[in-house]
Design an enzyme around this catalytic site. Structure first.
Site, PDB file in Angstrom:
ATOM      1  N   THR A  50       0.832  -1.204   0.000  1.00 19.66           N
ATOM      2  CA  THR A  50       0.000   0.000   0.000  1.00 19.66           C
ATOM      3  C   THR A  50       0.867   1.254   0.000  1.00 19.66           C
ATOM      4  O   THR A  50       1.925   1.278   0.589  1.00 19.66           O
ATOM      5  CB  THR A  50      -0.885  -0.036   1.257  1.00 19.66           C
ATOM      6  OG1 THR A  50      -1.610  -1.253   1.245  1.00 19.66           O
ATOM      7  CG2 THR A  50      -1.770   1.153   1.365  1.00 19.66           C
ATOM      8  N   VAL A  51       0.229   2.288  -0.548  1.00 16.99           N
ATOM      9  CA  VAL A  51       0.900   3.597  -0.464  1.00 16.99           C
ATOM     10  C   VAL A  51      -0.128   4.619  -0.023  1.00 16.99           C
ATOM     11  O   VAL A  51      -1.270   4.614  -0.474  1.00 16.99           O
ATOM     12  CB  VAL A  51       1.555   4.055  -1.795  1.00 16.99           C
ATOM     13  CG1 VAL A  51       2.720   3.134  -2.153  1.00 16.99           C
ATOM     14  CG2 VAL A  51       0.567   4.144  -2.950  1.00 16.99           C
TER      15      VAL A  51
ATOM     16  N   SER B  59      -3.430   0.787  -3.418  1.00 16.10           N
ATOM     17  CA  SER B  59      -2.660  -0.386  -3.012  1.00 16.10           C
ATOM     18  C   SER B  59      -2.847  -1.559  -3.950  1.00 16.10           C
ATOM     19  O   SER B  59      -3.907  -1.763  -4.524  1.00 16.10           O
ATOM     20  CB  SER B  59      -3.090  -0.803  -1.604  1.00 16.10           C
ATOM     21  OG  SER B  59      -2.528  -2.034  -1.234  1.00 16.10           O
TER      22      SER B  59
ATOM     23  N   MET C 141       0.276   2.982   6.183  1.00 22.50           N
ATOM     24  CA  MET C 141       0.260   1.802   5.327  1.00 22.50           C
ATOM     25  C   MET C 141       0.579   0.552   6.138  1.00 22.50           C
ATOM     26  O   MET C 141       1.076   0.634   7.243  1.00 22.50           O
ATOM     27  CB  MET C 141       1.275   1.977   4.198  1.00 22.50           C
ATOM     28  CG  MET C 141       1.022   3.218   3.349  1.00 22.50           C
ATOM     29  SD  MET C 141       2.460   3.711   2.384  1.00 22.50           S
ATOM     30  CE  MET C 141       3.474   4.468   3.636  1.00 22.50           C
TER      31      MET C 141
END
Length: 533
Positions: free
Chosen positions: A350-351, A368, A432
């Site tokens: 994830t970002v 993500s 995240m």
């Protein structure tokens, strides 16, 4: 709720909170620069967020790609908007489709639900942006076509993925073309992805869902036994929704409603509001104990009840009712760790990035792949890597999150926002790391909203993560006497080095100062970067 912040940072850090009239905070410096470029061109916070998100698909492929899902919360200067751009399952995904499986596959085409990130970029730019999508995409296109130096954390995650996913269709051709993952500092180019991003921007996403790219995606899916169709892609739509809220520390925390896990943060905060919480120092044994116990109760409810909101057995608001939160709070022993189970409310991953501009607009955005590079599927000649959000479904027919056609799977990715007691924006924030996300939101809200820590200190502070039962992972930077006291209360602690692995996530925060400017912070354990001007 505190209106000032303590800048006597108490945790090991090399960074102060950054201050300015405009801000971008992201998990990768080159992506943050892409967002700042848009602000310097006269764009707004949404323009900056979309440019940052697109750039992240190139420079942080270990966390997201063009085939990701996405969610956003936007404060437009006057009111709040929440976007669910996560995709749904293919129409062919019935229970019978997986009848010979013990679980929905983790990798490959049968782990892929319809990707929603492209639709998020397009919808946000259309509704709030001021610059053309072709302009917003240009930094990402340049990074893909001309290359970027691979940073240390992403290099490590890339190498891990290369061992797991080398045999998945299209992965090696795209991400390990020379037989090995790139080294730290090596320039990596993805010209096919540059062409894809150019086409997406030019067609405002139509090529991805109904045109040339859609045809390539589905041709590859058919070749390797997947069920997704052109109709599945064409029928994808985003939903503008109302946030769910929980009062806390004189303000309000906002999360998107399910299919995400943000409601777990709200449940835990609501439980803490029912307790004598906040009277002891932030890193005290009692504060940590109560936080962990509240989170355990919230996660038990999350695991049992949360799914696509249209398929839940009851309205998610029931989990936030005053009566239910009081009932759950009464289960906490202030002196002992406990084993918990889910409750039964009565009807009644994830970002992450965040941006803000001088007009008052703020954006909380997350996208993500789910597990690293996701499904491992990369569509040949496009650079499109596909998420594996579909494996978030379960096969138990009695569970609200059971797989079904055209249904959103439970997802871990969640953006967050907080407002002050007057309903004005206080901060956009996110963290995240799969199951760490709701837990990280809780910890950031406690530190910033209740204890007034500046955002960089709140990010750098030792974090904990509930695993299961009484097992709790906790960062080794916490005081050893505190660790011993928590163990004496019955917590089964797993002490971990915060610089190893990715299990405590990476956070970004932008706080709006009462004077009107912003305090921006980003994860100092990882590659994150906060930029202001």
């Amino acid at each position: 709720m505190s209106q000032s912040y303590d800048f006597n940072v108490a945790y090991p850090t090399l960074r102060p909170s950054m201050m300015g009239a405009n801000a971008v905070s992201a998990s990768q410096p080159l992506a943050a620069q892409a967002g700042m470029r848009m602000l310097m061109l006269g764009g707004n916070a949404v323009d900056a967020a979309v440019a940052t998100a697109m750039a992240l698909t190139v420079v942080e492929p270990s966390g997201c790609g063009v085939g990701s899902d996405a969610f956003a919360i936007v404060w437009d200067g006057k009111e709040m908007h929440a976007l669910n751009a996560s995709g749904r399952s293919p129409a062919a995904w019935t229970a019978e489709y997986f009848a010979d499986q013990d679980a929905v596959p983790t990798y490959g085409w049968n782990s892929v639900s319809v990707p929603g990130a492209v639709s998020a970029w397009v919808e946000l730019a259309k509704k709030f942006g001021t610059l053309p999508l072709t302009t917003l995409a240009q930094p990402a296109i340049d990074y893909a076509r001309h290359g970027f130096p691979v940073s240390p954390l992403i290099d490590r995650l890339w190498k891990i993925a290369a061992k797991k996913l080398a045999d998945q269709p299209g992965f090696s051709e795209c991400f390990i073309p020379n037989g090995a993952a790139p080294e730290i500092g090596e320039i990596f180019r993805n010209p096919a992805l540059a062409d894809t991003l150019e086409l997406i921007a030019k067609t405002k996403g139509e090529a991805f869902y109904r045109g040339e790219l859609a045809e390539k995606i589905i041709a590859h899916c058919r070749e390797f036994g997947g069920a997704m169709t052109l109709d599945d892609l064409a029928n994808h739509k985003v939903d503008w929704v109302e946030t769910m809220t929980q009062s806390f520390a004189g303000g309000t925390v906002h999360e998107l409603p399910p299919n995400g896990q943000g409601i777990a943060t709200l449940i835990a905060l609501g439980i803490l509001e029912k307790l004598d919480f906040g009277s002891q120092p932030v890193d005290s044994v009692q504060t940590l104990h109560l936080s962990i116990e509240a989170m355990k109760l919230a996660l038990a409810d999350l695991d049992q009840h949360i799914a696509d909101v249209d398929h839940m057995h009851f309205s998610p608001e029931h989990l936030l009712s005053d009566e239910y939160l009081q009932q759950r709070a009464s289960l906490i022993d202030p002196l002992r760790a406990s084993d918990v189970t889910y409750g039964s409310p009565k009807p009644g991953g994830t970002v992450y990035l965040t941006t803000a501009d001088a007009s008052g607009m703020m954006v909380s955005f997350i996208q993500s792949n789910y597990m690293g590079f996701g499904s491992g599927i990369v569509v040949p000649g496009t650079g499109i890597s596909m998420q594996n959000r579909g494996c978030g479904f379960v096969l138990n027919p009695a569970h609200a999150n059971c797989v079904a056609p055209n249904k959103r799977p439970f997802t871990t990715i969640i953006p967050a926002f907080a407002t002050d007691g007057d309903g004005k924006p206080l901060m956009s924030f996110g963290l995240m790391g799969g199951p760490m996300q709701a837990q990280g939101h809780l910890q950031l809200a406690i530190r910033i909203m209740l204890y007034g820590q500046n955002p960089q200190a709140a990010i750098d502070a030792p974090r904990w993560r509930v695993i299961e039962g009484r097992k709790v992972a906790i960062e080794s930077t916490l005081d050893t006497n505190t660790l011993a006291a928590l163990r004496a209360m019955g917590h089964d602690l797993q002490v971990e080095d915060p610089l190893q692995g990715h299990s405590f996530g990476g956070a970004q925060v932008i706080v709006r100062h009462p004077e009107g400017h912003y305090l921006a912070a980003s994860e100092s354990r990882k590659d994150g970067q906060a930029l202001v001007m």
